[in-house]
Design an enzyme around this catalytic site. Structure first.
Site, PDB file in Angstrom:
ATOM      1  N   ASP A   1      44.349  16.816  33.506  1.00  0.00           N
ATOM      2  CA  ASP A   1      44.157  17.782  32.956  1.00  0.00           C
ATOM      3  C   ASP A   1      43.055  18.522  33.800  1.00  0.00           C
ATOM      4  O   ASP A   1      42.475  19.254  33.213  1.00  0.00           O
ATOM      5  CB  ASP A   1      43.114  17.113  32.196  1.00  0.00           C
ATOM      6  CG  ASP A   1      41.910  15.822  32.828  1.00  0.00           C
ATOM      7  OD1 ASP A   1      41.812  15.834  34.487  1.00  0.00           O
ATOM      8  OD2 ASP A   1      40.860  15.883  32.607  1.00  0.00           O
TER       9      ASP A   1
ATOM     10  N   TYR B   1      39.526   1.823  24.934  1.00  0.00           N
ATOM     11  CA  TYR B   1      39.402   1.872  23.955  1.00  0.00           C
ATOM     12  C   TYR B   1      38.440   2.546  22.621  1.00  0.00           C
ATOM     13  O   TYR B   1      37.317   2.778  23.128  1.00  0.00           O
ATOM     14  CB  TYR B   1      39.362   0.364  23.416  1.00  0.00           C
ATOM     15  CG  TYR B   1      40.161  -0.902  24.752  1.00  0.00           C
ATOM     16  CD1 TYR B   1      42.262  -0.982  24.493  1.00  0.00           C
ATOM     17  CD2 TYR B   1      39.851  -1.361  25.424  1.00  0.00           C
ATOM     18  CE1 TYR B   1      42.651  -1.571  24.686  1.00  0.00           C
ATOM     19  CE2 TYR B   1      40.548  -2.574  26.023  1.00  0.00           C
ATOM     20  CZ  TYR B   1      41.515  -1.989  26.217  1.00  0.00           C
ATOM     21  OH  TYR B   1      42.750  -2.576  27.003  1.00  0.00           O
TER      22      TYR B   1
END
Length: 480
Positions: free
Chosen positions: A188, A297
């Site tokens: 990124d 998560y």
């Protein structure tokens, strides 16, 4: 809306759930990590070896990120020869993460004759600044022919140019898949943090048809995994994502420095987390991996998406970046506030922590080096170790992962179906930044490359260390 072609269905069909893997947070250090191997220093004096590969000539091949070379190394004596020297060419390196990066071999099929090709990725300088960021660096993938007499790389041909590049989060793992396609990870670019904190994070941005037609990859290919025909074109069976087919097969990635295929074709990936949640993923073509909305998560633990580039009314350029204190003008979003679907990791390498975690550990306060003490270990490569006769006992169906901050190499044992990590073993720890691994053909020796410089945790105190034990080296760990 995304359509997954039949040719990629085997990987994408692996159904995963949003639950944590069945593995304890604490890794173990087993006897095989201490007394089961002999350790030697095979080669020194390399310029940041980034990718090391066992070549078809039974030698090790290494890209030298800052050395701007591809080097051939005798695995017995450590003698080195230069296969390609890009010093003084258009290759650009001015920071820690650009330069000569990924490498992959394409050899003729067994029983056939033909050339051996080497695919190489490296950064170069242009005169055209990118919109919004102003970045003039780009990355290309080029193909070279291996001269089997001189053991050098000749006849370069550009395959794909204009890919994103910069000074941070290049990712840059290159693999030739069992389907004959090139797979490449693009980071990124460090957007929304540190020196790039005012750059928008485009890991979720997908290309338009117009961008694909005009080969405008810079913005839309950040934070992605690519699948590429050997001539650089877009495979006709790549997934259609948001109505557009491109080189992209997955998106929503931060810094994917590990990528490798298992024997059954499953593609595994490792990804560096921000302050928590380093990830191990199974690559499912056409799917989203959540970054920057989710780290690890979706549990709302120890991570929020702080979008510095969208600061208002105070513009980002008027703010001072901090990992620990976020101004009120910077939008903050919890993981569960984002309602998109994504593929959760199969492991977070024990780097998931709760909201009560102290990210300002006094051990790392001097010089503001708090990030060295964060639970992330910075996985820097991933290699699949197959079931094999005569290999290292108990290692079959495992992932070997190097780390930078942690100064360790780990073995992650996979479940029989390959969908879960069932145990972690900490193999070798020292004051080194481990970058990549390669295996000897018999599987008995693990070769490990090390960075030339950088911060790492002191193995005894956990405080930041800058003096590396084996800078710019190839180490060999041989099973007894």
């Amino acid at each position: 809306m995304k359509r997954i072609p039949a040719a990629l269905a085997a990987v994408s069909a692996l159904a995963l759930t949003c639950t944590a893997p069945a593995v304890a947070d604490d890794s173990t250090t087993s006897p095989s990590g201490g007394t089961g191997f002999t350790r030697t220093v095979l080669a020194t004096g390399l310029g940041d070896p980034y990718e090391i590969v066992w070549g078809p000539d039974n030698h090790l091949w290494a890209t030298e990120k800052s050395g701007l070379k591809v080097t051939r190394i005798d695995p017995t004596t450590g003698a080195r020869t230069t296969a390609l020297n890009l010093t003084g060419t258009a290759v650009h390196t001015a920071a820690g993460q650009d330069g000569v990066l990924g490498l992959a071999f394409q050899t003729p099929r067994q029983g056939t004759s033909g050339s051996t090709y080497v695919y190489l990725s490296y950064t170069y300088q242009t005169t055209t600044p990118a919109p919004v960021t102003g970045e003039t660096r780009r990355l290309k993938i080029a193909r070279y022919t291996l001269d089997r007499t001189t053991h050098t790389l000749v006849s370069p041909k550009d395959i794909l140019t204009g890919l994103p590049s910069g000074t941070d989060h290049q990712s840059a793992r290159l693999r030739l898949g069992p389907d004959g396609k090139l797979y490449y990870t693009v980071g990124d670019q460090g957007a929304n943090q540190l020196e790039h904190y005012c750059n928008p994070n485009w890991a979720q941005r997908l290309p338009t048809r117009n961008e694909v037609e005009h080969k405008d990859w810079f913005a839309a290919y950040q934070g992605k995994i690519l699948r590429i025909n050997l001539d650089g074109s877009i495979p006709a069976d790549n997934p259609v994502i948001n109505g557009v087919r491109s080189h992209i097969i997955t998106y929503g990635h931060r810094n994917s420095q590990g990528l490798d295929f298992a024997s059954n074709g499953t593609l595994y990936q490792s990804e560096q987390g921000p302050k928590t949640d380093d990830e191990i993923n199974i690559v499912r073509p056409g799917h989203n991996y959540g970054w920057p909305y989710v780290a690890g998560y979706r549990d709302d633990q120890a991570y929020t998406y702080n979008n510095w580039s969208a600061s208002t009314p105070a513009p980002c350029k008027d703010l001072t970046y901090s990992d620990l204190e976020v101004p009120d003008s910077v939008p903050r979003q919890k993981e569960r506030d984002w309602k998109g679907s994504f593929v959760p990791p199969i492991d977070t390498l024990g780097t998931s922590v709760g909201n009560d975690y102290n990210f300002a550990d006094p051990k790392c306060a001097e010089g503001g080096l708090y990030f060295v003490c964060w639970p992330t270990i910075a996985p820097s490569s991933l290699s699949y170790y197959p079931q094999r006769s005569g290999g290292i006992r108990g290692w079959g169906n495992s992932l070997i992962v190097t780390t930078l901050k942690d100064g360790s190499v780990y073995r992650l044992k996979l479940s029989a179906d390959g969908r879960h990590v069932v145990s972690r073993e900490r193999l070798w720890t020292s004051q080194n930044r481990y970058r990549d691994t390669a295996f000897s053909p018999d599987g008995k020796t693990v070769y490990v490359a090390t960075d030339n410089a950088g911060l790492v945790r002191n193995p005894s105190t956990g405080a930041p260390g800058t003096t590396l034990d084996n800078p710019g080296s190839i180490l060999a760990f041989h099973a007894k």
